[in-house]
Every structure is written in structure tokens, then in C-alpha cells.
Design a protein around this motif. Sequence first.
Motif, PDB file in Angstrom:
ATOM      1  N   ILE A 153       2.580   5.940   3.776  1.00  0.00           N
ATOM      2  CA  ILE A 153       1.761   5.587   4.942  1.00  0.00           C
ATOM      3  C   ILE A 153       1.398   6.825   5.744  1.00  0.00           C
ATOM      4  O   ILE A 153       0.253   6.999   6.186  1.00  0.00           O
ATOM      5  N   ASN A 154       2.349   7.725   5.916  1.00  0.00           N
ATOM      6  CA  ASN A 154       2.117   8.923   6.720  1.00  0.00           C
ATOM      7  C   ASN A 154       1.110   9.876   6.100  1.00  0.00           C
ATOM      8  O   ASN A 154       0.595  10.761   6.784  1.00  0.00           O
ATOM      9  N   ILE A 155       0.829   9.727   4.818  1.00  0.00           N
ATOM     10  CA  ILE A 155      -0.228  10.527   4.186  1.00  0.00           C
ATOM     11  C   ILE A 155      -1.566  10.223   4.845  1.00  0.00           C
ATOM     12  O   ILE A 155      -2.406  11.111   5.030  1.00  0.00           O
ATOM     13  N   PHE A 156      -1.755   8.955   5.221  1.00  0.00           N
ATOM     14  CA  PHE A 156      -3.040   8.515   5.770  1.00  0.00           C
ATOM     15  C   PHE A 156      -3.039   8.422   7.293  1.00  0.00           C
ATOM     16  O   PHE A 156      -4.047   8.722   7.935  1.00  0.00           O
ATOM     17  N   SER A 157      -1.912   7.972   7.852  1.00  0.00           N
ATOM     18  CA  SER A 157      -1.892   7.705   9.290  1.00  0.00           C
ATOM     19  C   SER A 157      -0.456   7.738   9.794  1.00  0.00           C
ATOM     20  O   SER A 157       0.390   6.988   9.289  1.00  0.00           O
ATOM     21  N   PRO A 158      -0.162   8.591  10.808  1.00  0.00           N
ATOM     22  CA  PRO A 158       1.200   8.624  11.353  1.00  0.00           C
ATOM     23  C   PRO A 158       1.595   7.267  11.910  1.00  0.00           C
ATOM     24  O   PRO A 158       0.771   6.517  12.428  1.00  0.00           O
TER      25      PRO A 158
ATOM     26  N   ILE B 238       9.042  -8.315 -13.188  1.00  0.00           N
ATOM     27  CA  ILE B 238       9.032  -9.352 -12.157  1.00  0.00           C
ATOM     28  C   ILE B 238       9.700  -8.840 -10.882  1.00  0.00           C
ATOM     29  O   ILE B 238       9.218  -9.074  -9.765  1.00  0.00           O
ATOM     30  N   CYS B 239      10.818  -8.119 -11.033  1.00  0.00           N
ATOM     31  CA  CYS B 239      11.525  -7.573  -9.872  1.00  0.00           C
ATOM     32  C   CYS B 239      10.722  -6.483  -9.167  1.00  0.00           C
ATOM     33  O   CYS B 239      10.742  -6.373  -7.936  1.00  0.00           O
ATOM     34  N   PHE B 240      10.011  -5.679  -9.930  1.00  0.00           N
ATOM     35  CA  PHE B 240       9.371  -4.462  -9.421  1.00  0.00           C
ATOM     36  C   PHE B 240       8.022  -4.706  -8.751  1.00  0.00           C
ATOM     37  O   PHE B 240       7.630  -3.981  -7.827  1.00  0.00           O
ATOM     38  N   MET B 241       7.307  -5.747  -9.174  1.00  0.00           N
ATOM     39  CA  MET B 241       5.905  -5.896  -8.799  1.00  0.00           C
ATOM     40  C   MET B 241       5.630  -6.050  -7.300  1.00  0.00           C
ATOM     41  O   MET B 241       4.663  -5.469  -6.800  1.00  0.00           O
ATOM     42  N   PRO B 242       6.406  -6.812  -6.514  1.00  0.00           N
ATOM     43  CA  PRO B 242       6.072  -6.906  -5.080  1.00  0.00           C
ATOM     44  C   PRO B 242       6.104  -5.559  -4.368  1.00  0.00           C
ATOM     45  O   PRO B 242       5.241  -5.272  -3.530  1.00  0.00           O
ATOM     46  N   PHE B 243       7.084  -4.726  -4.682  1.00  0.00           N
ATOM     47  CA  PHE B 243       7.137  -3.388  -4.079  1.00  0.00           C
ATOM     48  C   PHE B 243       5.933  -2.562  -4.508  1.00  0.00           C
ATOM     49  O   PHE B 243       5.265  -1.927  -3.680  1.00  0.00           O
ATOM     50  N   LEU B 244       5.618  -2.593  -5.792  1.00  0.00           N
ATOM     51  CA  LEU B 244       4.514  -1.790  -6.313  1.00  0.00           C
ATOM     52  C   LEU B 244       3.178  -2.223  -5.720  1.00  0.00           C
ATOM     53  O   LEU B 244       2.389  -1.390  -5.253  1.00  0.00           O
ATOM     54  N   LEU B 245       2.914  -3.533  -5.715  1.00  0.00           N
ATOM     55  CA  LEU B 245       1.609  -4.027  -5.281  1.00  0.00           C
ATOM     56  C   LEU B 245       1.402  -3.926  -3.773  1.00  0.00           C
ATOM     57  O   LEU B 245       0.301  -3.601  -3.318  1.00  0.00           O
ATOM     58  N   ILE B 246       2.455  -4.207  -2.990  1.00  0.00           N
ATOM     59  CA  ILE B 246       2.296  -4.224  -1.537  1.00  0.00           C
ATOM     60  C   ILE B 246       2.584  -2.865  -0.911  1.00  0.00           C
ATOM     61  O   ILE B 246       1.751  -2.322  -0.168  1.00  0.00           O
ATOM     62  N   SER B 247       3.752  -2.300  -1.210  1.00  0.00           N
ATOM     63  CA  SER B 247       4.206  -1.112  -0.482  1.00  0.00           C
ATOM     64  C   SER B 247       3.743   0.201  -1.094  1.00  0.00           C
ATOM     65  O   SER B 247       3.934   1.263  -0.487  1.00  0.00           O
ATOM     66  N   VAL B 248       3.157   0.149  -2.285  1.00  0.00           N
ATOM     67  CA  VAL B 248       2.609   1.373  -2.896  1.00  0.00           C
ATOM     68  C   VAL B 248       1.096   1.235  -3.052  1.00  0.00           C
ATOM     69  O   VAL B 248       0.330   1.863  -2.323  1.00  0.00           O
ATOM     70  N   PHE B 249       0.648   0.378  -3.974  1.00  0.00           N
ATOM     71  CA  PHE B 249      -0.792   0.232  -4.200  1.00  0.00           C
ATOM     72  C   PHE B 249      -1.507  -0.318  -2.969  1.00  0.00           C
ATOM     73  O   PHE B 249      -2.616   0.113  -2.645  1.00  0.00           O
ATOM     74  N   GLY B 250      -0.880  -1.276  -2.284  1.00  0.00           N
ATOM     75  CA  GLY B 250      -1.493  -1.834  -1.074  1.00  0.00           C
ATOM     76  C   GLY B 250      -1.673  -0.785   0.003  1.00  0.00           C
ATOM     77  O   GLY B 250      -2.726  -0.705   0.647  1.00  0.00           O
ATOM     78  N   VAL B 251      -0.648   0.040   0.201  1.00  0.00           N
ATOM     79  CA  VAL B 251      -0.737   1.113   1.196  1.00  0.00           C
ATOM     80  C   VAL B 251      -1.806   2.127   0.804  1.00  0.00           C
ATOM     81  O   VAL B 251      -2.606   2.565   1.643  1.00  0.00           O
TER      82      VAL B 251
ATOM     83  N   LEU C 104      -5.356   0.436   1.324  1.00  0.00           N
ATOM     84  CA  LEU C 104      -5.685   0.278   2.734  1.00  0.00           C
ATOM     85  C   LEU C 104      -5.799   1.629   3.444  1.00  0.00           C
ATOM     86  O   LEU C 104      -6.606   1.791   4.361  1.00  0.00           O
ATOM     87  N   GLY C 105      -5.006   2.603   2.997  1.00  0.00           N
ATOM     88  CA  GLY C 105      -5.113   3.936   3.575  1.00  0.00           C
ATOM     89  C   GLY C 105      -6.466   4.562   3.297  1.00  0.00           C
ATOM     90  O   GLY C 105      -7.088   5.152   4.190  1.00  0.00           O
ATOM     91  N   LEU C 106      -6.950   4.412   2.081  1.00  0.00           N
ATOM     92  CA  LEU C 106      -8.256   4.964   1.713  1.00  0.00           C
ATOM     93  C   LEU C 106      -9.387   4.242   2.443  1.00  0.00           C
ATOM     94  O   LEU C 106     -10.418   4.839   2.743  1.00  0.00           O
TER      95      LEU C 106
END
Length: 203
Positions: free
Chosen positions: A54-59, A133-146, A149-151
Amino acid sequence: MKIQNKFPKFNKDKHNELLSQGWILIKEPKNIITSIIFSIPLMIILGLISWSIINIFSPINLNILQINHGSFSITINPIYILIVFIFIYIHEFIHLICIPNFLTSNNTFLGLTWFGGYAYTEEIINKNLYIKICFMPFLLISVFGVLALGLLGGLTPIIKFLCIMNAIASSVDFLNIILISTQVPNKSKIVMNGNSSYYKKII
């Protein structure tokens, strides 16, 4: 798929049947409280990863905290609580849709509980799919989603907060990934029985 408000219970008869068929019980915490305690280091690591992206795009501005003369108070908009619960179900729905044939399965559940919700299946799945199955919510929301949305300039304060909370909530998922990765051989199947998990190597 079934919807219910209680997590499926451990079935002793099913346990004995699985063991008799060559399934091996995986060593893991037996309740959500113990899982959360063991996941605390992962909460810190995953939260910091999301924070850093997140901090890459916005503090991140902690304007939810009001600090005055060495003391502080927390101001929370009630609508944020509703949004947090919606996000919990988005997290669980991502788990759910990764389960094959979840809509037609009688052994797959989406539930509402005191800790928010869960997605659960007693279908037999392979190790790699379980980890996905375990990994996808973190990947989609907290990585790819960020990243997306940052871009696009869409990282509002509440979105930042939710993405970090999702990362922290993913700590139990990552604990499961670690347990499966260290105990279950490649090319194995996994099945659930309440809070217990079993594996059997594919012949």
C-alpha cells in the motif's frame, strides 16, 4: 452447498473409517482460538507485507486514531463495522469458489459463526488445490487488489484498512498452508472431518 451457522462437528465414526482406509491424521490445532494464537507471528508478517505494498502508492494515514497529549481515542464509523463483515464474507466466498463444484456439493458449507464466517468442504481434494484455496483471498485482495486499486488511485483509507485486515485474517490460512506443506507429501489427497484433516498419498 449448504448454509449453516455452526461449524461441522468432528465425526468419530468417520474418523475410524478414514483411518481404516489408510488416511493419516494431520497434526494441527483443534480449535479456532488455538489456531489464532499460533498464527500471531504470521499476522504481523502478512500485515506488514500488505502495508508495504500500500505504501508504494499511498502512505497510510492513521486518522482513525485521535492522539492528544500522550493519550489517544479511537473513532469508528458504525458503517465500517458492516463493511468489515462484508469483507469477511468476500474472503470466505473466495475460498468457496475455489472448491470444485461447490454449488452442487452436499459436503461443502458456507457458515455464519461468532468469529464471522467460514467456507468448509468435506470433498476430497488434492494438496496443491488445498494450498490454492487457502492462499487465494490474501493474493486477490491484499496483493492484486492493492496493486490494481493503487494504480487506479482507489486506495481510500477504509480500503487500505480492509486490505491490511484481510492480510492479518489470512494468517490462519497461511498456518494451514505451512502445516500441509510440511506434513503432506506431494501428490496426496486431503479430506476434512470437522476440525481434523487427513491425507492419503495418491497411488
